[in-house]
Design an enzyme around this catalytic site. Structure first.
Site, short mmCIF file in Angstrom:
data_model
loop_
_atom_site.label_atom_id
_atom_site.label_comp_id
_atom_site.label_asym_id
_atom_site.label_seq_id
_atom_site.Cartn_x
_atom_site.Cartn_y
_atom_site.Cartn_z
N LYS A 1 0.18 4.98 8.66
CA LYS A 1 0.82 5.26 7.37
C LYS A 1 -0.22 5.34 6.27
O LYS A 1 -0.21 6.27 5.44
CB LYS A 1 1.86 4.17 7.06
N THR B 1 0.87 -1.17 0.00
CA THR B 1 0.00 0.00 0.00
C THR B 1 0.91 1.22 0.00
O THR B 1 1.63 1.47 0.97
CB THR B 1 -0.92 0.01 1.23
N LYS C 1 -7.71 1.25 -2.70
CA LYS C 1 -7.34 0.83 -1.35
C LYS C 1 -7.52 1.98 -0.37
O LYS C 1 -7.98 1.80 0.77
CB LYS C 1 -5.88 0.35 -1.33
#
Length: 288
Positions: A237, A94, A169
């Site tokens: 993150k 990701t 995502k």
């Protein structure tokens, strides 16, 4: 069967690579943590190598599962010149959408293909081979990649051009962070009110408040068990990537921003490596 390099065999990559080995593929693994690749080979077979460049030589597919843009760029610097023409690099990290686009351009220039293909389903999904993959990139490359990704993914969808997988995502993370905080609040509310929370969960799972988070995390949240899964650090993150992308589009995300701040508090509490459903621990602080 296919020749595959898998770079990054942490909590997610370990299981994904294991499924590929069990399916009969020729798997070479590499990880920055000393001894990790050898440990994986001892359990799953295949071969371990010291560097990403060594891993990708002669491979039809390269798969990566890395923490962030920095690691993705570092791996790209080491392997792009070593990729055989026609190799498909499937990146399950990701990262930022722009980072994926930059790497995709570099890979295309050497005659190979790059798919940004982040996943949803967590460590349990990786272990059980039921991950959801959302990909961005070339349609032909995706069609080829499906044949190997099916070893650990139950659902695979091409969302658009390079970067589209990462944007999808991010959308997923926007939706789940608010749900998990709401679940923490609801469980705390029911518990404090003196209800049988197990019964509450059972009833809610039959109604409109049911969610993946409730089905898979409510019991552990109640028990205060957080030493597993997707860490607070990694979710923070991801939220940072989301907020940066949203700012560039002038899209307000007040709930996502608030949950990011709450996870920062969890980190201060010592929960940097806890599963991020440890939002429940923050919710319960007043009882300490």
């Amino acid at each position: 069967m296919s020749k595959i390099a898998f770079i990054g065999i942490g909590r997610m990559g370990w299981h994904m690579a294991a499924h590929l080995a069990k399916a009969g593929h020729d798997v070479v693994v590499c990880d920055v943590v000393p001894g990790m690749a050898d440990k994986w080979v001892a359990e799953n077979g295949g071969a371990a190598v010291a560097s990403p460049a060594d891993a990708v030589r002669g491979r039809e597919y390269v798969m990566t599962s890395l923490p962030a843009d920095r690691e993705l760029f570092a791996v790209a610097d080491g392997i792009v010149s070593e990729l055989a023409k026609g190799t498909v690099w499937i990146d399950h990290s990701t990262t930022s959408a722009e980072g994926s686009r930059v790497v995709a351009t570099r890979v295309t220039e050497v005659g190979s293909a790059f798919l940004d293909a982040p996943v949803s389903g967590g460590v349990d999904g990786a272990r059980n081979g039921t991950l959801t993959v959302m990909a961005g990139g070339n349609e032909g490359a995706f069609a080829k990649a499906e044949t190997v990704m099916s070893g650990y993914a139950a659902r695979m969808t091409l969302m658009g051009e390079s970067g589209a997988g990462q944007i999808t995502k991010m959308t997923n993370q926007i939706c789940v962070v608010g749900v998990c905080q709401a679940l923490a609040e609801g469980l705390d509310f029911a518990e404090t009110a003196g209800l049988d929370v197990q019964k509450v969960i059972h009833v809610m799972l039959q109604g409109s408040s049911a969610s993946w988070q409730m089905a898979n995390r409510a019991e552990k949240m109640l028990a205060g068990e957080y030493n597993y899964g997707f860490s607070t650090t990694l979710m923070r993150k991801d939220i940072g990537l989301v907020l940066d992308e949203a700012a560039s589009m002038n899209v307000p995300l007040p709930v996502t921003s608030m949950v990011g701040q709450m996870l920062a508090e969890v980190t201060v509490m010592g929960g940097a490596q806890w599963d991020w459903c440890s939002l429940m621990a923050r919710q319960r602080r007043r009882k300490a």
